[in-house]
Design an enzyme around this catalytic site. Structure first.
Site, mmCIF file in Angstrom:
data_model
loop_
_atom_site.group_PDB
_atom_site.id
_atom_site.type_symbol
_atom_site.label_atom_id
_atom_site.label_comp_id
_atom_site.label_asym_id
_atom_site.label_seq_id
_atom_site.Cartn_x
_atom_site.Cartn_y
_atom_site.Cartn_z
ATOM 1 N N GLY A 46 -5.174 4.308 -1.068
ATOM 2 C CA GLY A 46 -4.687 2.992 -0.670
ATOM 3 C C GLY A 46 -3.323 2.735 -1.277
ATOM 4 N N GLN A 51 3.654 -2.118 -4.185
ATOM 5 C CA GLN A 51 3.735 -0.867 -4.933
ATOM 6 C C GLN A 51 4.938 -0.020 -4.537
ATOM 7 O OE1 GLN A 51 -0.651 0.064 -4.155
ATOM 8 N NE2 GLN A 51 -0.223 1.110 -6.102
ATOM 9 N N CYS A 90 -5.053 3.953 -10.105
ATOM 10 C CA CYS A 90 -4.014 3.306 -9.292
ATOM 11 C C CYS A 90 -2.741 4.145 -9.351
ATOM 12 C CB CYS A 90 -3.751 1.905 -9.824
ATOM 13 S SG CYS A 90 -2.510 0.965 -8.907
ATOM 14 N N LEU A 91 -2.096 4.287 -8.201
ATOM 15 C CA LEU A 91 -0.846 5.048 -8.166
ATOM 16 C C LEU A 91 0.248 4.391 -9.003
ATOM 17 C CD1 LEU A 91 -0.825 5.982 -4.363
ATOM 18 C CD2 LEU A 91 -1.431 7.448 -6.300
ATOM 19 N N HIS A 132 -9.153 -3.780 -4.157
ATOM 20 C CA HIS A 132 -8.098 -3.300 -5.057
ATOM 21 C C HIS A 132 -6.716 -3.571 -4.451
ATOM 22 C CE1 HIS A 132 -6.461 -0.171 -7.972
ATOM 23 N NE2 HIS A 132 -5.478 -0.263 -7.083
ATOM 24 N N GLU A 133 -6.546 -3.209 -3.182
ATOM 25 C CA GLU A 133 -5.237 -3.390 -2.536
ATOM 26 C C GLU A 133 -4.920 -4.869 -2.314
ATOM 27 O OE1 GLU A 133 -3.322 -0.917 -2.658
ATOM 28 O OE2 GLU A 133 -4.895 0.541 -3.032
ATOM 29 N N HIS A 136 -3.393 -6.349 -5.316
ATOM 30 C CA HIS A 136 -1.948 -6.103 -5.430
ATOM 31 C C HIS A 136 -1.142 -7.203 -4.743
ATOM 32 C CE1 HIS A 136 -1.523 -2.263 -7.437
ATOM 33 N NE2 HIS A 136 -2.442 -1.710 -6.642
#
Length: 156
Positions: A46, A51, A90-91, A132-133, A136
């Site tokens: 994701g 991000q 997480c990226l 999660h996304e 963000h």
């Protein structure tokens, strides 16, 4: 398409509430394409627009299930059911993992790349990823809500 730079924890854009998309344009569709390419290149499941430095309510998700690549514009979670605590990464926070409590099942309403309104009910990894996304988009990182954090062990 292009691989975009993924912002890391500490970048101010990750703490902002993302702006809604009033009208989907060619520029937004290109961003969706670039975000998907970036997510796949980084081995993620994701990616949210903040991000990659864009404070917009856009998310791409692919948990390698029957849904394939999901492109969510202006997503809103309208139902949450159950509770489960599992590990997340997480990226934007490389090599850090944490246990996060999330709903087991969610329903999300969103607009797709063709400006059509959609509703999706998800459970398991897809439900976790949607939550999660969407966090963000509200300026929250998983490390802000994790019940326990740990760093990936360095290889010898």
């Amino acid at each position: 398409m292009a691989i975009l730079d993924i912002k890391k924890a500490g970048d101010p854009v990750l703490k902002q509430t993302a702006e809604p998309i009033e009208r989907l344009t060619k520029r937004h569709r290109q961003l969706l394409d670039d975000m998907a390419e970036t997510m796949y290149a980084a081995d993620g499941v994701g990616l949210a627009a903040p991000q990659v430095g864009k404070s917009l309510r856009i998310v791409v998700i692919d948990v390698q299930d029957e849904h394939g690549l999901l492109e969510l514009v202006n997503p809103v979670i309208t139902m949450r059911e159950g509770s489960v605590t599992e590990s997340e990464g997480c990226l934007s926070v490389p090599k850090v993992y944490g246990d996060v409590e999330r709903a087991e099942r969610v329903t999300v309403e969103y607009t797709d790349r063709r400006s059509r309104r959609r509703t999706l009910t998800a459970e398991g990894l897809l439900a976790r990823c949607i939550q999660h996304e969407c966090d963000h988009l509200e300026g929250r990182l998983f490390i802000d809500i994790a019940v326990r954090l740990r760093k990936e062990e360095e290889e010898a």
